[in-house]
Design an enzyme around this catalytic site. Structure first.
Site, PDB file in Angstrom:
ATOM      1  N   GLU A 288       0.687 -16.716  -2.498  1.00  0.00           N
ATOM      2  CA  GLU A 288      -0.315 -17.334  -2.433  1.00  0.00           C
ATOM      3  C   GLU A 288      -0.050 -18.226  -2.732  1.00  0.00           C
ATOM      4  O   GLU A 288      -0.741 -18.967  -2.508  1.00  0.00           O
ATOM      5  CB  GLU A 288      -1.676 -16.664  -3.052  1.00  0.00           C
ATOM      6  CG  GLU A 288      -2.467 -16.178  -2.514  1.00  0.00           C
ATOM      7  CD  GLU A 288      -3.914 -15.707  -3.619  1.00  0.00           C
ATOM      8  OE1 GLU A 288      -4.532 -14.493  -2.716  1.00  0.00           O
ATOM      9  OE2 GLU A 288      -4.393 -15.754  -4.583  1.00  0.00           O
ATOM     10  N   HIS A 309      17.189   4.616  -1.420  1.00  0.00           N
ATOM     11  CA  HIS A 309      17.066   6.026  -0.610  1.00  0.00           C
ATOM     12  C   HIS A 309      16.081   5.132   1.125  1.00  0.00           C
ATOM     13  O   HIS A 309      15.762   6.696   1.216  1.00  0.00           O
ATOM     14  CB  HIS A 309      16.915   7.147  -1.450  1.00  0.00           C
ATOM     15  CG  HIS A 309      17.773   7.301  -2.138  1.00  0.00           C
ATOM     16  ND1 HIS A 309      18.137   8.139  -2.458  1.00  0.00           N
ATOM     17  CD2 HIS A 309      17.994   6.781  -3.666  1.00  0.00           C
ATOM     18  CE1 HIS A 309      18.921   8.251  -3.502  1.00  0.00           C
ATOM     19  NE2 HIS A 309      19.039   7.882  -3.998  1.00  0.00           N
ATOM     20  N   LYS A 423     -11.714 -13.544   5.776  1.00  0.00           N
ATOM     21  CA  LYS A 423     -13.444 -13.317   5.437  1.00  0.00           C
ATOM     22  C   LYS A 423     -14.253 -13.749   6.757  1.00  0.00           C
ATOM     23  O   LYS A 423     -15.643 -13.269   6.548  1.00  0.00           O
ATOM     24  CB  LYS A 423     -13.495 -14.177   3.325  1.00  0.00           C
ATOM     25  CG  LYS A 423     -12.324 -13.246   2.664  1.00  0.00           C
ATOM     26  CD  LYS A 423     -12.749 -14.266   1.740  1.00  0.00           C
ATOM     27  CE  LYS A 423     -11.742 -13.230   0.156  1.00  0.00           C
ATOM     28  NZ  LYS A 423     -12.276 -13.855  -0.782  1.00  0.00           N
TER      29      LYS A 423
HETATM   30  O1  PA5 Z   1      -6.527 -15.756  -6.027  1.00  0.00           O
HETATM   31  C1  PA5 Z   1      -7.459 -15.687  -5.508  1.00  0.00           C
HETATM   32  O2  PA5 Z   1      -8.050 -17.055  -5.683  1.00  0.00           O
HETATM   33  C2  PA5 Z   1      -7.412 -14.457  -4.873  1.00  0.00           C
HETATM   34  O3  PA5 Z   1      -6.735 -12.530  -4.589  1.00  0.00           O
HETATM   35  C3  PA5 Z   1      -9.078 -13.996  -5.628  1.00  0.00           C
HETATM   36  O4  PA5 Z   1      -8.538 -13.329  -6.921  1.00  0.00           O
HETATM   37  C4  PA5 Z   1      -9.475 -12.445  -4.740  1.00  0.00           C
HETATM   38  O5  PA5 Z   1      -9.734 -13.114  -3.938  1.00  0.00           O
HETATM   39  C5  PA5 Z   1     -10.615 -12.202  -5.785  1.00  0.00           C
HETATM   40  O6  PA5 Z   1     -11.151 -13.448  -5.132  1.00  0.00           O
HETATM   41  P1  PA5 Z   1     -12.811 -13.533  -7.097  1.00  0.00           P
HETATM   42  O7  PA5 Z   1     -12.410 -12.919  -8.043  1.00  0.00           O
HETATM   43  O8  PA5 Z   1     -13.716 -14.309  -5.677  1.00  0.00           O
HETATM   44  O9  PA5 Z   1     -13.905 -11.634  -6.585  1.00  0.00           O
END
Ligand code: PA5
Length: 448
Positions: A288, A309, A423
């Site tokens: 990310e 393996h 989303k």
């Molecule tokens: O790093 C990020 O922003 C995402 O992976 C969030 O952690 C994930 O989408 C969960 O988001 P939230 O904590 O707002 O529910």
């Protein structure tokens, strides 16, 4: 206290000595951007000082909440997805024995995770497994609006209310979310749940050392003081921009050098099954942070010797775009001695009396040599012990490394614009209010 060390000695065939000195000016510039806040995403640098600048009152409340849950619950469910669960589960697995939920004479509740998929089967099975036992939940969402945890929360909250009544349920719900906004914040305020805060300047994938990770880790019996101490010591250690002195920066620099040579996939590896989730946490942190603008190292993971393996053939002889980083535990918490057997029908006599950790260590050395010979660069992060201090140290090592690494690659390591695309489509296809135009467009595309 012994702390982690980074070993790049197996890279001699892949990186020349002068390459590190040549990249130093870029590392120095990246360090300046990070420290002075002149780089992209500068409002998300809270992780840098979090190990010392955390909210001490909240930290005490986390410990008290953990104690309360330990006293009144057989089961604890942490509800969250992405950065709102990966760090907690990685840490709990790392710090506890394998099979911790099945251990007899436990002093802490069984710990499970929910809201990290949209699987009805998973949630159904979890509800069945909790059965009529006493339980508490921690719903964790920075935005407070993420679909997966919201669904799981609604289901588990209904189970709590059915068992304890509305007032009793509130005593067993802990909400970790934004300090001011979002649906979860609104509900927590309205219902009077105990609340913990995800700091504004800390992104989800950097949040394990905030309340997001700390409450579940503490409930599971983790020493959160030592966790923060390890991270605080790492913070002091990794301040010098000189890559010959700063191992986290050297790791970031070497990754960048390898990436420019076509090594575009990194495998994070371990030799201990309860580090598997650490690899999952790391993949989010790296992926990310770095996968942007059509570039970035692709983060993958492997669990050895298991995956030798299955993936071993590919790693040894497949496309030569892989490099490996091993997280190696120097002193594993437990061991088994291989017994004598006079008959020796299995031919294992040469290992009788040796420990499994000894054999595991030889496997690691054998793999480093074989993969290096096969054209795969290998680096190692040596972690002295599988304890909270070392874990805090290691978390900070990777967090600061990816920040430097992202700036070296010219991207903003702190945003995640790409996470939103699916989303929006999902909301539109589910008919959520406000998405009407997109619903029409996507429906037409799907019906073509
Ligand atoms: O790093 C990020 O922003 C995402 O992976 C969030 O952690 C994930 O989408 C969960 O988001 P939230 O904590 O707002 O529910």
């Amino acid at each position: 206290m012994a702390h982690i060390s980074f070993d790049s000695s197996a890279l001699t065939k892949f990186v020349h000595d002068n390459e590190l000195s040549e990249i130093q000016p870029l590392v120095t510039a990246a360090d300046k951007e990070l420290r002075e806040g002149t780089g992209a995403g500068n409002d998300f640098r809270g992780f840098l000082d979090l190990p010392v600048a955390y909210d001490k009152d909240e930290f005490a409340r986390i410990k008290a909440a953990a104690k309360k849950v330990q006293g009144n619950s057989e089961v604890f469910v942490a509800i969250g997805i992405g950065g709102s669960y990966l760090g907690a589960q990685a840490a709990i697995d790392f710090l506890n024995p394998n099979f911790y939920n099945q251990q007899a004479n436990r002093s802490v509740p069984e710990v499970y995770f929910a809201g990290n998929s949209i699987s009805g089967s998973y949630l159904h099975d979890l509800v069945q497994m909790i059965g009529d036992r006493d339980f508490s939940i921690n719903v964790i969402s920075k935005s407070g609006t993420t679909t997966e945890p919201s669904i799981a929360f609604r289901v588990l909250k209904a189970k709590l209310i059915a068992k304890y009544g509305a007032a009793g349920a509130k005593e067993r719900i802990f909400a970790t979310t934004d300090k001011a906004k979002g649906a979860l914040k609104t509900e927590a305020d309205a219902e009077g749940y105990e609340e913990f805060v995800v700091p504004d300047d800390i992104g989800g994938r950097f949040s394990v050392l905030s309340a997001v990770g700390l409450l579940p880790i503490a409930v599971a019996g983790g020493d959160i003081d030592q966790l923060m101490q390890g991270a605080a010591d790492a913070r002091s250690e990794y301040t010098n921009p000189d890559v010959t002195k700063n191992e986290a920066y050297r790791y970031a620099a070497l990754r960048n050098i390898l990436y420019r040579k076509g090594f575009t996939t990194e495998l994070l590896e371990n030799y201990e099954p309860n580090l598997r989730l650490f690899g999952e946490w790391w993949k989010q942190l790296m992926g990310e942070s770095e996968g942007k603008d059509q570039k970035g190292i692709y983060p993958s993971s492997a669990n050895f010797s298991t995956d030798l393996h299955s993936l071993g053939q590919y790693i040894q002889e497949g496309l030569r775009n892989l490099f490996e980083t091993v997280v190696k535990i120097d002193d594993a918490p437990n061991d088994v001695t291989i017994p004598d057997d006079d008959k020796n029908l299995d031919g294992l006599g040469y290992l009788a009396g040796k420990s499994m950790n000894y054999v595991n260590d030889k496997a690691y050395h054998g793999v480093v040599l074989a993969h290096t010979d096969g054209g795969v660069p290998v680096m190692t992060v040596n972690v002295p012990k599988q304890d909270a201090y070392s874990l805090g140290y290691t978390i900070y090592f990777f967090e600061i490394a990816v920040a430097i690494s992202g700036y070296l690659n010219g991207i903003n390591p702190f945003n995640q614009p790409g996470v939103e695309a699916y989303k929006k489509n999902m909301f539109a296809l589910l008919g959520r209010q406000g998405y009407e135009e997109l619903t029409k467009e996507l429906t037409a595309r799907l019906n073509k």
